[in-house]
Design a protein around this motif. Structure first.
Motif, PDB file in Angstrom:
ATOM      1  N   GLY A  17      -6.425   8.870  -6.273  1.00 52.48           N
ATOM      2  CA  GLY A  17      -6.194   7.424  -6.406  1.00 52.48           C
ATOM      3  C   GLY A  17      -7.415   6.850  -7.335  1.00 52.48           C
TER       4      GLY A  17
ATOM      5  N   SER B 299      -8.549   6.449  -1.711  1.00 50.56           N
ATOM      6  CA  SER B 299      -9.356   7.775  -1.912  1.00 50.56           C
ATOM      7  C   SER B 299     -10.697   8.036  -1.654  1.00 50.56           C
ATOM      8  CB  SER B 299      -9.281   8.313  -3.471  1.00 50.56           C
ATOM      9  OG  SER B 299     -10.049   7.836  -4.147  1.00 50.56           O
TER      10      SER B 299
ATOM     11  N   SER C 163      -7.960   1.670  -3.991  1.00 56.22           N
ATOM     12  CA  SER C 163      -7.521   2.809  -3.322  1.00 56.22           C
ATOM     13  C   SER C 163      -8.176   3.272  -2.332  1.00 56.22           C
ATOM     14  CB  SER C 163      -7.360   3.895  -4.456  1.00 56.22           C
ATOM     15  OG  SER C 163      -6.917   5.255  -3.726  1.00 56.22           O
TER      16      SER C 163
ATOM     17  N   ASN D  39       0.723  -1.278  -0.106  1.00 55.79           N
ATOM     18  CA  ASN D  39       0.145  -0.161  -0.116  1.00 55.79           C
ATOM     19  C   ASN D  39       0.711   1.192  -0.001  1.00 55.79           C
ATOM     20  OD1 ASN D  39      -1.648   2.171   0.868  1.00 55.79           O
ATOM     21  ND2 ASN D  39      -3.235   0.783   1.406  1.00 55.79           N
TER      22      ASN D  39
ATOM     23  N   GLY E   5      -4.238  10.052  -2.715  1.00 58.10           N
ATOM     24  CA  GLY E   5      -3.344   9.367  -3.869  1.00 58.10           C
ATOM     25  C   GLY E   5      -3.020   8.054  -3.168  1.00 58.10           C
ATOM     26  N   SER E   6      -3.727   7.238  -2.621  1.00 58.09           N
ATOM     27  CA  SER E   6      -3.121   6.074  -2.088  1.00 58.09           C
ATOM     28  C   SER E   6      -3.561   4.780  -3.226  1.00 58.09           C
ATOM     29  CB  SER E   6      -3.701   5.533  -0.729  1.00 58.09           C
ATOM     30  OG  SER E   6      -5.036   5.296  -0.824  1.00 58.09           O
ATOM     31  N   LEU E   7      -2.753   3.707  -3.170  1.00 56.65           N
ATOM     32  CA  LEU E   7      -3.003   2.698  -4.046  1.00 56.65           C
ATOM     33  C   LEU E   7      -2.769   1.385  -3.086  1.00 56.65           C
ATOM     34  CD1 LEU E   7      -3.275   1.179  -6.859  1.00 56.65           C
ATOM     35  CD2 LEU E   7      -1.051   1.389  -7.107  1.00 56.65           C
TER      36      LEU E   7
ATOM     37  N   CYS F 210       1.383   5.735  -0.804  1.00 53.74           N
ATOM     38  CA  CYS F 210       0.732   6.757  -1.103  1.00 53.74           C
ATOM     39  C   CYS F 210       1.699   7.646  -2.210  1.00 53.74           C
ATOM     40  CB  CYS F 210       0.653   7.531   0.012  1.00 53.74           C
ATOM     41  SG  CYS F 210      -1.056   7.481   0.992  1.00 53.74           S
TER      42      CYS F 210
END
Lengths: 146, 395
Positions: free
Chosen positions: B303, B321, B319, B295, B346-348, B297
């Motif tokens: 995201g 987001s 994500s 995980n 902006g996370s994945l 950012c």
């Protein structure tokens, strides 16, 4: 069912008018990074006609597609017509947006409006303040969701 | 297609599908019926219960089949709250980054007059047993802490927490939905009183799970009706689902070593590859994490647009987001480890499995790197960061 219409996905995948304009005649920035959406609109205006419009967007797919569509809708148009651009027109041109994404089209309208306000201020042009009041929009009428 | 969202759900194995189809087409009797067909279903049910119990290190009588992890979490917490309130104990301990099945149940109990202490999970996404020990009061009815976080994959020191709770005489519920089949879990060794699990997180079917309840705890019903599950969970049993779950669990537990020897190194390769993206940061502790969880950012992007670009490349990811959560707020998990909202958007999350290949990980690294680069190229935030008009949050 897909999350977005084909038009939204097309404008997301192949955004029109992405980038910046050097020496613009109007720049507008709206949104908030904390909410996850920022749009920046650049306008080139000659003889009261929008000869070029560009955008940069930090946001979700529908925010990027809304910026792309909004700039398409005002390019080549007189300023007076661009002033009339509504979020509803942006959402409709995109083939509808999911209800919780309508704020993206509102942001696009506000971005254009904000860039136009900047244009009027830069050139000391008279303007009707009311037209720039960022109104609350009725977000319910044009959702593609029942 | 590259399926990198195994924390959301997993692909049922062929063995699971075959066992379920056989159950649906031939062994379709109601386990409560007296005739042979019904009793055949009852046998399948009992057999599944024994296998699940063996895998968890408990007695079959301690297993309650549920509709999934959420129901099990609800029932465990409701039971502990009910039993606690009977003795005047209305204090609960948990963390702010539990699954919503736990958090929303706790929120409801707060409105009903319970007090909840949420322990700090720190920047690395971990709590300590000392924190739990310090938070326990004479009126504490339950400690509810997840085994492994569903977003950032951090693994809590469950054994130490269990020992503290047992010593202090406080019930311990462990939402283990993300852990089962990925890391070893033994309820006896870990001194767990309630445990929730869900079959579809380890290649089993959706809509079926387990609540383990330690012997002697009087489970409270959420669903009233027939006498199924010792009268503690009414409704005709989901026999095909339960049978599929037992098959999936046997397989997952038998292959646990593969998680450590194959999946974890692959995860590390993915982490190393994505770390090369400038102004990116791994969320959650680097080592105390699930074998398949990655995980990150990425500063300056959002995201959901990243997920859509990856979907274009046939990559399934997730994500934290706001745009993907259906609310205006980004992931409560990322906020709880101190990520500011603009970064959390902006996370994945990429969650790989034993089916993921090295080639797929190479493709993931390349696709994510390119998508982040592209989204930054059209981001006004990124321009401001580049031009020094605002400071980077992620260095």
């Amino acid at each position: 069912m897909a999350l977005y219409s084909e038009t939204v996905m097309d404008h997301f995948r192949h955004p029109r008018n992405v980038g910046i304009i050097e020496n613009p005649d109007g720049v507008g920035e709206v949104g908030n990074p904390i909410c996850g959406d920022i749009m920046k609109i650049y306008l080139k205006i000659e003889n009261d006609v929008i000869v070029d419009a560009k955008f940069e967007t930090f946001g979700c797919g529908s925010a990027i597609a809304s910026s792309s569509m909004a700039t398409e809708l005002i390019k080549g148009r007189p300023v007076s017509e661009a002033m009339e651009l509504t979020n509803k027109a942006v959402a409709e041109a995109l083939g509808g947006l999911p209800a919780h994404k309508l704020h993206c089209s509102v942001l696009a309208e506000e971005g254009i409006r904000s860039a136009l306000l900047d244009y009027h201020k830069r050139y000391n042009l008279p303007y009707d303040e009311e037209k720039f009041a960022l109104l609350h929009h009725d977000e319910e009428d044009f959702s593609d969701e029942a | 297609m590259i399926y990198a969202d195994n924390a959301a759900t997993t692909k049922p194995s062929q063995k699971v599908i075959e066992a379920m189809v056989a159950c649906l087409s031939e062994d379709y009797g109601n386990p409560s019926s007296v005739y042979t067909l019904g009793q055949r279903a009852a046998e399948l049910l009992q057999n599944a219960r024994e296998r699940v119990a063996k895998n968890l290190g408990c007695d079959p009588s301690e297993i309650t089949f549920t509709s999934g992890g959420s129901e099990a979490d609800n029932q465990a917490i409701r039971t502990a709250a009910f039993l606690g309130a009977q003795k005047g104990k209305k204090h609960l301990i948990s963390t702010p980054f539990e699954h919503h099945a736990v958090l929303h149940t706790l929120n409801k109990l707060e409105r009903e007059g319970f007090e909840v202490t949420y322990l700090d999970v720190h920047e690395n996404g971990l709590v300590t047993a000392e924190q739990v020990a310090q938070a326990i009061r004479p009126d504490t009815a339950l400690v509810s802490i997840m085994f492994a976080n569903n977003e950032i994959g951090t693994i809590q020191p469950v054994g130490e927490i269990g020992a503290v709770c047992r010593e202090k005489g406080v019930l311990f519920h462990c939402d283990s939905v993300q852990a089962i089949g990925h890391v070893p879990v033994n309820v006896y060794d870990l001194k767990i009183d309630f445990l929730a699990l869900s079959a579809h997180k380890f290649h089993g079917p959706k809509g079926v799970g387990v609540l383990y309840t330690k012997k002697g705890i009087r489970l409270q019903n959420l669903i009233e009706g027939g006498a199924q599950e010792r009268g503690k969970r009414a409704g005709t049993e989901n026999v095909p689902g339960i049978v599929g779950m037992a098959v999936a669990m046997d397989d997952a537990i038998a292959n646990l070593d593969k998680q450590a020897t194959y999946v974890a190194p692959l995860r590390d390769k993915l982490i190393d590859g994505l770390s090369k993206i400038p102004h990116s940061i791994l969320n959650g502790d680097r080592t105390q994490r699930l074998p398949g969880n990655v995980n990150f950012c990425f500063e300056g992007i959002e995201g959901e647009s990243l997920l859509l670009l990856l979907d274009n490349e046939g990559i399934c990811a997730s994500s934290g987001s706001a745009c993907t959560s259906g609310s205006l707020d980004p992931s409560h998990v990322l906020l709880s480890i101190g990520r500011p909202p603009e970064i959390a958007h902006g996370s994945l999350r990429l969650t790989i499995s034993e089916d993921t290949t090295h080639e797929e990980v190479d493709t993931l690294i390349k696709a994510v790197t390119e998508a982040v680069e592209y989204l930054r190229s059209i981001s006004p935030v990124w321009r401001n960061l580049q031009e020094g008009k605002q400071d980077f949050i992620i260095q």
